[in-house]
Scaffold this active site. Structure first.
Site, PDB file in Angstrom:
ATOM      1  N   THR A  12      -8.830  -1.415   8.643  1.00 48.23           N
ATOM      2  CA  THR A  12      -8.343  -2.299   8.294  1.00 48.23           C
ATOM      3  C   THR A  12      -6.510  -1.058   8.065  1.00 48.23           C
ATOM      4  OG1 THR A  12      -8.014  -3.108   5.609  1.00 48.23           O
ATOM      5  CG2 THR A  12      -9.697  -4.968   7.790  1.00 48.23           C
ATOM      6  N   LEU A  14      -4.517   1.132   5.825  1.00 43.61           N
ATOM      7  CA  LEU A  14      -4.398   1.219   5.049  1.00 43.61           C
ATOM      8  C   LEU A  14      -3.185  -0.616   4.312  1.00 43.61           C
ATOM      9  CD1 LEU A  14      -2.335   4.327   3.920  1.00 43.61           C
ATOM     10  CD2 LEU A  14      -4.783   3.241   3.071  1.00 43.61           C
ATOM     11  N   HIS A  15      -4.045  -1.202   4.497  1.00 44.10           N
ATOM     12  CA  HIS A  15      -3.880  -2.549   3.597  1.00 44.10           C
ATOM     13  C   HIS A  15      -5.132  -2.924   3.133  1.00 44.10           C
ATOM     14  CE1 HIS A  15      -0.584  -2.573   6.180  1.00 44.10           C
ATOM     15  NE2 HIS A  15      -1.692  -2.397   7.499  1.00 44.10           N
ATOM     16  N   ALA A  16      -4.837  -3.711   2.567  1.00 47.70           N
ATOM     17  CA  ALA A  16      -5.878  -5.141   0.977  1.00 47.70           C
ATOM     18  C   ALA A  16      -6.472  -3.912   0.150  1.00 47.70           C
ATOM     19  CB  ALA A  16      -6.907  -5.628   1.835  1.00 47.70           C
ATOM     20  N   PRO A  18      -8.624  -1.044   0.987  1.00 47.86           N
ATOM     21  CA  PRO A  18      -8.218   0.445   1.110  1.00 47.86           C
ATOM     22  C   PRO A  18      -6.927   0.679   0.453  1.00 47.86           C
ATOM     23  CG  PRO A  18      -9.071  -0.313   3.581  1.00 47.86           C
ATOM     24  CD  PRO A  18      -9.042  -1.368   2.010  1.00 47.86           C
TER      25      PRO A  18
END
Length: 94
Positions: A12, A14-16, A18
Site C-alpha cells: 500500500t 507509505l499509507h496506513a 506501513p
C-alpha cells in the site's frame, strides 16, 4: 549529510499501517531524519502527516537524510524497514 535512496516495498506504499510503523521507528532514532520523494521538499520522517503527504506508493523511490552522530545507523534502520513489505507481515503482539 548522509543519504539513502530506498524503493518502498509495502503493497500500500507509505499509507496506513506501513506509514505508522515507519514514523514510529523514525521517532526512536537519536537523530532527526527527513524523507522526500524525488526533488520534492523533505518532511520529518517522524511526522505522520508529513509522511502521508508524500503520496509514496509501492515502487516509489524515496530519499532519507540525516545529520549528526548516529545518522548512518538511523538511515540504515529506516531503509531496511522500507525495503520490507510491511503489509504482508504479522503485527507484533502487545
Amino acid at each position: 549529510m548522509p543519504e539513502r535512496k530506498v524503493v518502498v516495498a509495502a503493497s500500500t506504499g507509505l499509507h496506513a499501517r506501513p506509514a505508522k510503523l515507519f514514523v514510529q521507528e523514525a521517532a526512536k532514532q537519536d537523530v532527526a531524519v527527513q524523507i522526500r520523494v524525488g526533488d520534492g521538499k523533505p518532511v520529518p520522517a517522524d511526522s505522520m502527516l508529513g509522511v502521508l503527504s508524500l503520496g509514496a506508493k509501492r515502487g516509489t523511490e524515496v530519499t532519507l537524510s540525516a545529520e549528526g552522530p548516529g545518522a548512518d545507523a538511523a538511515l540504515d534502520a529506516l531503509a531496511a524497514l522500507l525495503e520490507r513489505d510491511l503489509d504482508a507481515e504479522e503485527p507484533a503482539s502487545a
